[in-house]
Design an enzyme around this catalytic site. Structure first.
Site, PDB file in Angstrom:
ATOM      1  N   SER A 127       0.833  -1.201   0.000  1.00 18.39           N
ATOM      2  CA  SER A 127       0.000   0.000   0.000  1.00 18.39           C
ATOM      3  C   SER A 127       0.863   1.244   0.000  1.00 18.39           C
ATOM      4  O   SER A 127       1.975   1.251   0.539  1.00 18.39           O
ATOM      5  CB  SER A 127      -0.863  -0.021   1.266  1.00 18.39           C
ATOM      6  OG  SER A 127      -1.445   1.238   1.507  1.00 18.39           O
ATOM      7  N   TYR A 152      -2.123  -1.360  11.052  1.00 21.78           N
ATOM      8  CA  TYR A 152      -2.431  -1.896   9.725  1.00 21.78           C
ATOM      9  C   TYR A 152      -1.334  -1.492   8.731  1.00 21.78           C
ATOM     10  O   TYR A 152      -0.768  -2.321   8.025  1.00 21.78           O
ATOM     11  CB  TYR A 152      -3.795  -1.390   9.223  1.00 21.78           C
ATOM     12  CG  TYR A 152      -3.904  -1.474   7.721  1.00 21.78           C
ATOM     13  CD1 TYR A 152      -4.135  -2.696   7.097  1.00 21.78           C
ATOM     14  CD2 TYR A 152      -3.707  -0.346   6.918  1.00 21.78           C
ATOM     15  CE1 TYR A 152      -4.167  -2.789   5.714  1.00 21.78           C
ATOM     16  CE2 TYR A 152      -3.735  -0.428   5.542  1.00 21.78           C
ATOM     17  CZ  TYR A 152      -3.970  -1.654   4.943  1.00 21.78           C
ATOM     18  OH  TYR A 152      -3.976  -1.738   3.584  1.00 21.78           O
ATOM     19  N   LYS A 156       1.934  -3.672   6.500  1.00 22.04           N
ATOM     20  CA  LYS A 156       2.360  -3.620   5.087  1.00 22.04           C
ATOM     21  C   LYS A 156       3.866  -3.362   5.004  1.00 22.04           C
ATOM     22  O   LYS A 156       4.567  -3.986   4.210  1.00 22.04           O
ATOM     23  CB  LYS A 156       1.581  -2.549   4.334  1.00 22.04           C
ATOM     24  CG  LYS A 156       0.082  -2.851   4.200  1.00 22.04           C
ATOM     25  CD  LYS A 156      -0.167  -4.138   3.425  1.00 22.04           C
ATOM     26  CE  LYS A 156      -1.637  -4.524   3.377  1.00 22.04           C
ATOM     27  NZ  LYS A 156      -1.865  -5.872   2.811  1.00 22.04           N
TER      28      LYS A 156
END
Ligand code: UFG
Length: 342
Positions: A127, A152, A156
């Site tokens: 992302s 979160y 990544k």
């Protein structure tokens, strides 16, 4: 028989669109999904679009034993595309361990399985969140990563690090991380799309649900940013364009065209669009009178980001093609279909 690809999270939003593009390119697909944030009926709709029902297995990739037996029973898999992950930013702040455990264990279990059973290629969902608020725009792949804003986002960044370190000591394995910007829209058939559980966090599902009368009014978070109209700027990429980037990445790996055994690419349109511009475009192309109000900034949001896609365009020979207009219309057509609106 095509080459077989394991698509984890293949019943989810980006996963389902990628399964369609893979099958339309002649690949065979086996989906693994625990259905924690998607529905089994997606398989029917993938079949309606492509004429092919992908194989499906329901289990949790965070379970190492189940993942190992899966590989043992599927020795014909040649590559993996790994979408399966938790993705709600706010929830990750509340439940960090749940996010680290799920998102990191599933990746490590897959890499273990791939190593053990000779599966050489992996494409991973990363992302643009790994860039944080960049000092310079647009962001290239060389733009330094910044500390993640949420657990979160950190999953990544750490996943990328795991891939990099794994690739270093496993020269026969080839890995690509695709750094997605903001995926929106739905398949032109309106048979698959984004189906958020509960109140949507993301902008476009909130807009389409408001347009459909499910939500009262859209709140635009902040109009005092340092941008031309004061609202935040993102790079909104059509989910079908994004899905196609995965097929290109898989072909790159399978044909040995990768330059290193760990590569990463920006997958965006290269255009920054403000929240207000997007809202106005939605109203223009759909003719819906969308109710909206300006409220304060949302905590944790960055002001602006968009991609420099020249490296991905050149190296992958891939480019986002769809216009914002057709993408927003596809999102609206999907929302109308699932709500039974004419
Ligand atoms: N927004 C609104 N109203 C809403 C929802 C969103 O104004 O109801 C605004 C947000 O404030 C933001 C923009 O619309 O400025 C885009 O918001 P999204 O939630 O759609 O997308 P984000 O850019 O916040 O999130 C994306 C990905 C996440 C990722 C994050 C990293 O969806 O997976 O980028 O910044 F973590």
């Amino acid at each position: 028989m095509g080459k077989k690809i394991l698509v984890t999270g293949g019943t989810g939003y980006i996963g389902s669109h990628t399964v369609v593009e893979l099958q339309e390119s002649g690949f065979d697909v086996v989906i693994v999904d625990n259905l924690s944030n998607s529905r089994i009926e997606v398989l029917d709709n993938i079949e309606k679009i492509t004429g092919i029902r992908p194989e499906f297995e329901k289990f949790d990739l965070a379970d190492a034993d189940l993942t190992d037996s899966f590989f043992q029973n599927h020795k014909d898999i040649e590559a993996v595309i790994h979408f399966a992950a938790f993705k709600a930013v706010g929830e990750s702040v509340e439940k960090p361990l749940m996010y680290y455990r799920n998102n990191l264990n599933s990746l490590m279990n897959l890499l273990d399985g791939m190593g053990r059973y000779g599966v050489k290629h992996l494409v991973f969902s990363s992302s643009c969140t790994v860039y944080g608020q960049p000092d310079k725009l647009p962001v290239t792949e060389q733009t330094p990563r910044k500390e993640a804003e949420s657990p979160y986002g950190n999953t990544k960044a750490v996943s990328e690090d795991i891939m990099r370190d794994f690739a270093k000591v496993n020269p026969e394995q080839n890995l690509i991380a695709l750094r997605y910007f903001n995926p929106i829209g739905a398949h032109p058939s309106a048979l698959i799309g984004e189906l958020p559980v509960g109140v949507p966090n993301n902008l476009v599902p909130y807009i389409t649900q408001t347009a459909a009368g499910v939500r009262e009014e859209l709140s635009i978070f902040g109009d005092d940013y340092d941008t031309p109209d004061g609202t935040a700027i993102r790079d909104f990429i059509n989910v079908v364009d994004l899905a196609k980037a995965h097929v290109v990445a898989i072909n790159r790996l399978m044909n040995g065209r990768n330059k290193n055994n760990y590569e990463y690419f920006n997958v965006g349109t290269g255009e920054g669009v403000s929240v207000m511009q997007l809202v106005k475009t939605f109203i223009k192309v759909t003719g819906v009178n969308l109710k909206y109000k300006i409220v304060g900034r949302r905590e944790g949001d960055i002001e602006k980001i968009w991609a420099d896609t020249s490296y991905a365009n050149k190296e992958l020979g891939w480019k986002a093609e769809k216009t914002l207009e057709e993408t927003l219309l596809s999102a609206w057509n999907w929302e109308k279909r699932i709500r039974g609106i004419e």
